[in-house]
Write an enzyme that holds these catalytic residues in place. Sequence first.
Site, PDB file in Angstrom:
ATOM      1  N   GLY A  31      56.739  86.644  -2.475  1.00 15.16           N
ATOM      2  CA  GLY A  31      57.257  86.686  -3.837  1.00 15.16           C
ATOM      3  C   GLY A  31      58.084  87.927  -4.114  1.00 15.16           C
ATOM      4  N   ASN A  70      60.643  81.924  -6.803  1.00 17.24           N
ATOM      5  CA  ASN A  70      60.792  81.514  -8.202  1.00 17.24           C
ATOM      6  C   ASN A  70      60.998  82.718  -9.124  1.00 17.24           C
ATOM      7  OD1 ASN A  70      61.049  79.430 -10.044  1.00 17.24           O
ATOM      8  ND2 ASN A  70      58.928  79.554 -10.687  1.00 17.24           N
ATOM      9  N   ARG A 106      57.885  45.849  10.396  1.00 20.46           N
ATOM     10  CA  ARG A 106      56.446  46.080  10.206  1.00 20.46           C
ATOM     11  C   ARG A 106      56.171  46.412   8.747  1.00 20.46           C
ATOM     12  NH1 ARG A 106      54.503  47.121  15.593  1.00 20.46           N
ATOM     13  NH2 ARG A 106      55.877  45.760  16.781  1.00 20.46           N
ATOM     14  N   ASP A 134      49.624  56.322 -11.141  1.00 18.48           N
ATOM     15  CA  ASP A 134      50.847  55.520 -11.308  1.00 18.48           C
ATOM     16  C   ASP A 134      51.898  56.176 -12.202  1.00 18.48           C
ATOM     17  OD1 ASP A 134      49.394  53.724  -9.922  1.00 18.48           O
ATOM     18  OD2 ASP A 134      49.043  52.340 -11.581  1.00 18.48           O
ATOM     19  N   SER A 190      41.251  53.378 -20.794  1.00 16.77           N
ATOM     20  CA  SER A 190      40.231  54.319 -21.257  1.00 16.77           C
ATOM     21  C   SER A 190      40.630  54.962 -22.586  1.00 16.77           C
ATOM     22  CB  SER A 190      40.034  55.426 -20.221  1.00 16.77           C
ATOM     23  OG  SER A 190      39.787  54.866 -18.968  1.00 16.77           O
ATOM     24  N   GLY A 214      42.984  56.365 -17.803  1.00 18.27           N
ATOM     25  CA  GLY A 214      44.252  55.661 -17.953  1.00 18.27           C
ATOM     26  C   GLY A 214      44.409  55.067 -19.341  1.00 18.27           C
ATOM     27  N   THR A 235      64.609  79.062  -4.124  1.00 17.72           N
ATOM     28  CA  THR A 235      63.918  80.189  -3.511  1.00 17.72           C
ATOM     29  C   THR A 235      62.426  79.998  -3.728  1.00 17.72           C
ATOM     30  OG1 THR A 235      63.309  82.495  -3.851  1.00 17.72           O
ATOM     31  CG2 THR A 235      64.552  81.492  -5.605  1.00 17.72           C
TER      32      THR A 235
HETATM   33  P1  ADP Z   1      42.231  52.844 -16.986  1.00 20.52           P
HETATM   34  O1  ADP Z   1      41.626  53.746 -17.981  1.00 20.52           O
HETATM   35  O2  ADP Z   1      42.444  53.528 -15.682  1.00 20.52           O
HETATM   36  O3  ADP Z   1      43.435  52.144 -17.529  1.00 20.52           O
HETATM   37  P2  ADP Z   1      40.627  50.439 -17.382  1.00 20.52           P
HETATM   38  O4  ADP Z   1      41.726  49.703 -18.043  1.00 20.52           O
HETATM   39  O5  ADP Z   1      39.769  49.713 -16.423  1.00 20.52           O
HETATM   40  O6  ADP Z   1      41.160  51.739 -16.603  1.00 20.52           O
HETATM   41  O7  ADP Z   1      39.713  51.048 -18.517  1.00 20.52           O
HETATM   42  C1  ADP Z   1      38.561  51.803 -18.213  1.00 20.52           C
HETATM   43  C2  ADP Z   1      37.461  51.478 -19.205  1.00 20.52           C
HETATM   44  O8  ADP Z   1      37.885  51.779 -20.525  1.00 20.52           O
HETATM   45  C3  ADP Z   1      37.077  50.007 -19.256  1.00 20.52           C
HETATM   46  O9  ADP Z   1      36.154  49.655 -18.266  1.00 20.52           O
HETATM   47  C4  ADP Z   1      36.470  49.881 -20.633  1.00 20.52           C
HETATM   48  O10 ADP Z   1      35.159  50.351 -20.654  1.00 20.52           O
HETATM   49  C5  ADP Z   1      37.319  50.832 -21.445  1.00 20.52           C
HETATM   50  N1  ADP Z   1      38.382  50.060 -22.125  1.00 20.52           N
HETATM   51  C6  ADP Z   1      39.556  49.663 -21.615  1.00 20.52           C
HETATM   52  N2  ADP Z   1      40.276  48.965 -22.513  1.00 20.52           N
HETATM   53  C7  ADP Z   1      39.526  48.930 -23.626  1.00 20.52           C
HETATM   54  C8  ADP Z   1      39.714  48.361 -24.936  1.00 20.52           C
HETATM   55  N3  ADP Z   1      40.814  47.691 -25.271  1.00 20.52           N
HETATM   56  N4  ADP Z   1      38.715  48.521 -25.839  1.00 20.52           N
HETATM   57  C9  ADP Z   1      37.591  49.196 -25.510  1.00 20.52           C
HETATM   58  N5  ADP Z   1      37.375  49.735 -24.313  1.00 20.52           N
HETATM   59  C10 ADP Z   1      38.322  49.623 -23.376  1.00 20.52           C
END
Ligand code: ADP
Length: 747
Positions: free
Chosen positions: A563, A521, A279, A152, A107, A104, A518
């Site tokens: 197809g 495709n 619910r 997300d 990372s 994400g 369809t």
């Molecule tokens: P995602 O990648 O899903 O957004 P996280 O935000 O938890 O998840 O980030 C995953 C990992 O990436 C963290 O545990 C950390 O090791 C590294 N990381 C995230 N933000 C930083 C940052 N600003 N600087 C260095 N490493 C980061």
Amino acid sequence: MKRIGVLTSGGDAQGMNAALRAVVRAGLDRGAEVYAIYEGYQGLVKGGDAILPINWNAVGGILQMGGTAIGTARSAEFRTREGRVRAVANLIKNGIDGLVVIGGDGSLTGADTMRSEWSSILQELLDTGRISHAEFDKYPYLAIAGLVGSIDNDMWGTDITIGADSALHRITYAVDCISSTAASHQRAFVVEVMGRNSGYLALMSALATGADWAFIPESPPDVDNWEEKMCEVLKAGRRAGRRDSIVIVAEGAIDRNGNPIETEYVRQVLQDRLHEDVRTTILGHVQRGGAPSAYDRNMSTLVGVAAVDELLNATADSMPQLIGMKGNRVMRLPLMECVEKTHEINAAIKERNFTEAMDLRGRNYKESFQILRTLVRALPHDPKPGQRRLTLAVMTASAPSPGMNTAVRAAVRLGLDRGHHLLGVSNSFLGLINDDMRPFKWMDVDHWASMGGSELGTNRHVPSGKDFYAIARTIEERQIDGLLIIGGWAGYQSALHLLRERENFPAFQIPIICLPATINNNLPGSELSVGADTALNNIVDAVNKIKQSAVASRRCFVVEVMGKYCGYLALMSMLATGAERAYLHEEGVTLKDLYHDVKLLNTGFEHGKRLGVMIRNERAHPLYTTQFMSNLFEAEGGDLYEVRTSVLGHLQQGGDPSPFDRILATRYAYRCINFLEEEALAMKDNVACIGIQGSAYHVTPLEEIVRRYDVKYERAKEQWWMDLRPTAQMLAQPGPQYYHENGEKMW
Ligand code: ADP
């Protein structure tokens, strides 16, 4: 030789395995060495046995698995410089100077931070004697390619992220189930979905399921007393005949003052004000789990391959790139810009600058939200005084395709809301010929978003001869101002006939738009038609089951898919299932091919292979039939393996439409209504079709479409997906155990 490292980090997402497999195999195929870094940055900081070479076969059999085969973790250490110093030292000790990070925005930020510190960290490692001068000189830079693994879909710059489509599968399935029980008891349900800063899952699942209300972080309700407004709409819906109410809440939903809108609070409000049983369902980690959807497998595969090519082409001056999707195309963007813009969105939400947040999310997102706001209404807006109210006819044509009803629903509601009359034509062109149609009311299409098949009825009748008189009469008597045809080639062809008969029948001088629907495709003018994604998912599910049925024996399956002459489903299901072969009519099948495949299978099973899947398009070859191939493999395989055929047949056309098809159908329908309205109000009468081409939607004149259609083989003359053929072939190659020690292939 280049050495590439790959890691998965942060929250897991379905499709990470497909990306991993693609990175490993594309890397090896291009002549690089590939190292897996286990448990994300934690493994990178730790080094040792957390960083190991990974081979071709190690990523076999993971395509259909959720999660990530090399583990993911959150690493506090990597957030510190000392942690990153150790990470860099480990990269250098392993000779890795190209890194694919699948994760994400956190990372990807981490990756970029490490890259920007590379020179200074290298200097530090040299000064402290942890690396040699030779190592210092050998690794002047770190190349990075980022793939966004995030259910997300919260990253700026890419239309979709790895896992989001699968999460939508989980959500739409759950909400469809909830709808039926809710309707039975006339209940309201509040469903919470993931998304702290991104309302994508809430918005798209609301669109896809026909929910009544959605709360998203980027665009909170525009009034303080939203409770009252929401309850008014839901009550009005009940008065208009709705038996259930579904409210979808993104986990990060807030009101316009920035206060969280919590699921339990929404439930309480509904209970108090609607006086009914309400619910809640919090979907939680179910959304992250399970097998990846067909789309996630294929998209993740394609971005994985592109990431490797990005690294292999990188130079010291290259900036890290994010590999993502724009429409139907893989694209690359500067990684840091994407991350920064993503942070800007998050900041805009925090600062309650919602206009900016929505602007940053982009046009498609804003448009989808606008469409949702119309579709969830209990009743259409009143027509504007003095406005011209058009009569627009809607029909489905050709074979049924999942998503047709979704398209009709969206078109009807969007049209009614603009003050127009919408006519539902029964049984395709027969309805126009026999004047069999009815005016649509708002609630007539209430549950159509999730229904497969075609409620209007559909067939392949293409009008001719006397039909035209009858159609002209109907159009005149009903004063039809525009026609929307949702379907495949029979629909397109019929539209073309009306166009060509205009001289004889002036009634046909109305705008007509075709919406591609369809499973095959096979249509020009649109790279993706409504229904194809559902069919692909049906095939992928079926192949999964077929594979599992064979665990105890050595077996080869010849799976026949639909197809007609178009190999789209065959090739894309080969890509999505990891099948060894796809037989396409476009390429033909020769005896030499079959000879090669027999050798491949035999060598494989001799070396411990337990399962083979060959996917054959139903018309790949008139004589080398599915049964023929099966017999051939059976005879040539001897005792090595058994062969079974599986003709998937109509199960491919059936079932509820996938979320992807529902969203595509809705977006297409929106553009079709825009087209008909603009044309009719301007007294124009163009005949066209809508479609996604490359990265954008296009309206193409039907005359142009006809030139691009191969009438004999009922498919587009140029098919974009044939470009994916080499990638599918490369990934399906047998592993290195099929090579002699001198590097020669065994077959
Ligand atoms: P995602 O990648 O899903 O957004 P996280 O935000 O938890 O998840 O980030 C995953 C990992 O990436 C963290 O545990 C950390 O090791 C590294 N990381 C995230 N933000 C930083 C940052 N600003 N600087 C260095 N490493 C980061």
